[in-house]
Scaffold this active site. Structure first.
Site, short mmCIF file in Angstrom:
data_model
loop_
_atom_site.label_atom_id
_atom_site.label_comp_id
_atom_site.label_asym_id
_atom_site.label_seq_id
_atom_site.Cartn_x
_atom_site.Cartn_y
_atom_site.Cartn_z
CB THR A 1 -11.57 1.42 -2.72
OG1 THR A 1 -10.95 1.59 -1.62
CG2 THR A 1 -11.89 2.39 -3.37
CG PHE B 1 -11.05 1.33 3.51
CD1 PHE B 1 -10.67 0.60 2.65
CD2 PHE B 1 -10.78 2.41 3.61
CE1 PHE B 1 -10.00 0.95 1.55
CE2 PHE B 1 -10.23 3.12 2.43
CZ PHE B 1 -9.97 2.17 1.43
CD GLU C 1 -8.42 6.79 -5.53
OE1 GLU C 1 -8.65 8.11 -5.20
OE2 GLU C 1 -7.80 6.12 -4.47
CE LYS D 1 -7.05 2.60 -5.17
NZ LYS D 1 -6.25 2.57 -4.07
CG ASP E 1 -1.98 1.03 1.18
OD1 ASP E 1 -2.10 1.73 0.10
OD2 ASP E 1 -2.95 1.02 2.04
#
Length: 325
Positions: free
Chosen positions: A159, A181, A99, A135, A19
Site C-alpha cells: 500500500t 493511491f 494492516e 497490508k 474500503d
C-alpha cells in the site's frame, strides 16, 4: 428491462473491494474482497453495535499480557483487526486485507514478524492464509519483507504506492497485489500546481495507475493492481478494467445510482503499440528514483505518518476503554 448500473457493469470487468471496516456496509454491497485499516477499525469500534466485541478483545488481551497496558492494547489491536477480518470473511467470498503497524514501515524484520503474528491469529480462527492479504507500506524494507512472506505462502498487499519504481520493485518481488493511491496523487498535484481540477482522463492518479497497468501487461508481471483512495466517481470510471478497485461505501452507492454505458478503459491489449522502457530496480536505483520523485517521496512519508497517527488514535481509544473495564 432497466438499464444496467455502473456498479453492475464495473463488476463484470473489475473486482470490487469494499474500503470499509463497517460490517453492515459490507453486507449491503457484498463485494468480493474487503480491506480495513486502523482508521476504519477506530470508526467501527465507536459504533454501538461493536462495543462488546472491543471489550472482549481487551479482556482477552489482559488475560494474555497481564498488567502492562501498552502490551495489552497492542495485542488487542491485532485481535480486533483479525476479529473484524474474520467477520468480514464470513460475508464475502474473497480476501480481506489486514494492516501491519505503519510505524514498522522501515524495519524489514519487524514487518515480517508482525505479518507472521497476524497470520497466526487468523489460523487460530480457522482462517487460512489464502484468504488474507497482509497490508504493508511500499518502502524498500516493506517490499523486501513482503518478498520473504510471499515465498512462504503469505500473500501481501503493498500500500501507499505512488511511483512506478515502487510498483516495479513490488512486481519483481512477486507480491500478490499493489494499491496505488489515486486520490492522494491528485491531491499532491492540485496543491503543487495550484490547479483546482483535472479532466478525469487527465487526472494524475488515473494516469499513474494506467501507466503501471500497461507496464505490467507489457512485461508479463502477475502482481495485481488495486486502485485505491478515490476522490470522485470519475477516477473510478476511468479505471474500469483495472484488476481490482477498493471503493468507499459512498462511491459504491453512487455507482449503483448511475446508469448508461460504462466503457472499459484498462485492457490487457492496451500496451500494444506503446513504447514502454523496462525499468531495472535494485536498492540504489529504487532510492535514487524515489528521491527524484517528489510526489512519491512526500506522499509515502505523509501516508506512513497518517497511518501511524490513526494507530495512535486507536490506541488512545482502547486505553480509555481499558480503564473503564
Amino acid at each position: 428491462m432497466s438499464a444496467a448500473t455502473f456498479y453492475q457493469q464495473l463488476k463484470e470487468m473489475t473486482v470490487i473491494v469494499a474500503d470499509t471496516g463497517d460490517i453492515n456496509a459490507i453486507e449491503e454491497f457484498k463485494p468480493r474482497d474487503a480491506t480495513t485499516n486502523p482508521s476504519l477499525i477506530t470508526a467501527a469500534a465507536q459504533m454501538k453495535e461493536y462495543q462488546e466485541l472491543v471489550d472482549a478483545a481487551l479482556r482477552q488481551s489482559r488475560q494474555e499480557m497481564g498488567e502492562d497496558d501498552s502490551a495489552v492494547i497492542g495485542r488487542a489491536i491485532d485481535r480486533l483487526a483479525v476479529e473484524f477480518g474474520t467477520r468480514i470473511l464470513g460475508i464475502i467470498e474473497g480476501r480481506v486485507s489486514t494492516e501491519v503497524d505503519a510505524r514498522l514501515s522501515y524495519d524489514e524484520e519487524a514487518t515480517y514478524n508482525k505479518a507472521k503474528e497476524l497470520i497466526a491469529y487468523y489460523r487460530e480462527a480457522d482462517i487460512g492464509p489464502e484468504r488474507v492479504l497482509i497490508k504493508i507500506a511500499s518502502t524498500w524494507e516493506g517490499i523486501r519483507a513482503a518478498e520473504r512472506l510471499e515465498q512462504e505462502g503469505i500473500h501481501c498487499n503493498l500500500t501507499l504506492l505512488f511511483g512506478i519504481h515502487q510498483a516495479v520493485a513490488c512486481a519483481e518481488a512477486k507480491v500478490t497485489l499493489i494499491s496505488p493511491f489515486v486520490g492522494r496523487i491528485l491531491d499532491w498535484y492540485k496543491k503543487d500546481t495550484g490547479k483546482e481540477s483535472y479532466e478525469k482522463s487527465e487526472d494524475p492518479g488515473v494516469l499513474s495507475v494506467t501507466s503501471i497497468y500497461n507496464y505490467f501487461q507489457k512485461y508479463g508481471h502477475q502482481t495485481e493492481i488495486m486502485g485505491a483512495s478515490f476522490r470522485n466517481l470519475g477516477e473510478i470510471t476511468e479505471l474500469a478494467g483495472c484488476d481490482l478497485l477498493t471503493i468507499a461505501p459512498k462511491f459504491l452507492a453512487a455507482l449503483q445510482e448511475e446508469t448508461g454505458e460504462l466503457p472499459r478503459k484498462l485492457s490487457p491489449a492496451n500496451h500494444q503499440g506503446l513504447s514502454i522502457d523496462k525499468i531495472e530496480v535494485d536498492k540504489a536505483s529504487f532510492e535514487s528514483m524515489h528521491a527524484a520523485d517528489r510526489m512519491a517521496s512526500e506522499k509515502l512519508s505523509e501516508g506512513i505518518e497518517g497511518f501511524s497517527k490513526a494507530l495512535v488514535a486507536l490506541e488512545e481509544l482502547l486505553q480509555t476503554r481499558l480503564s473503564e473495564l
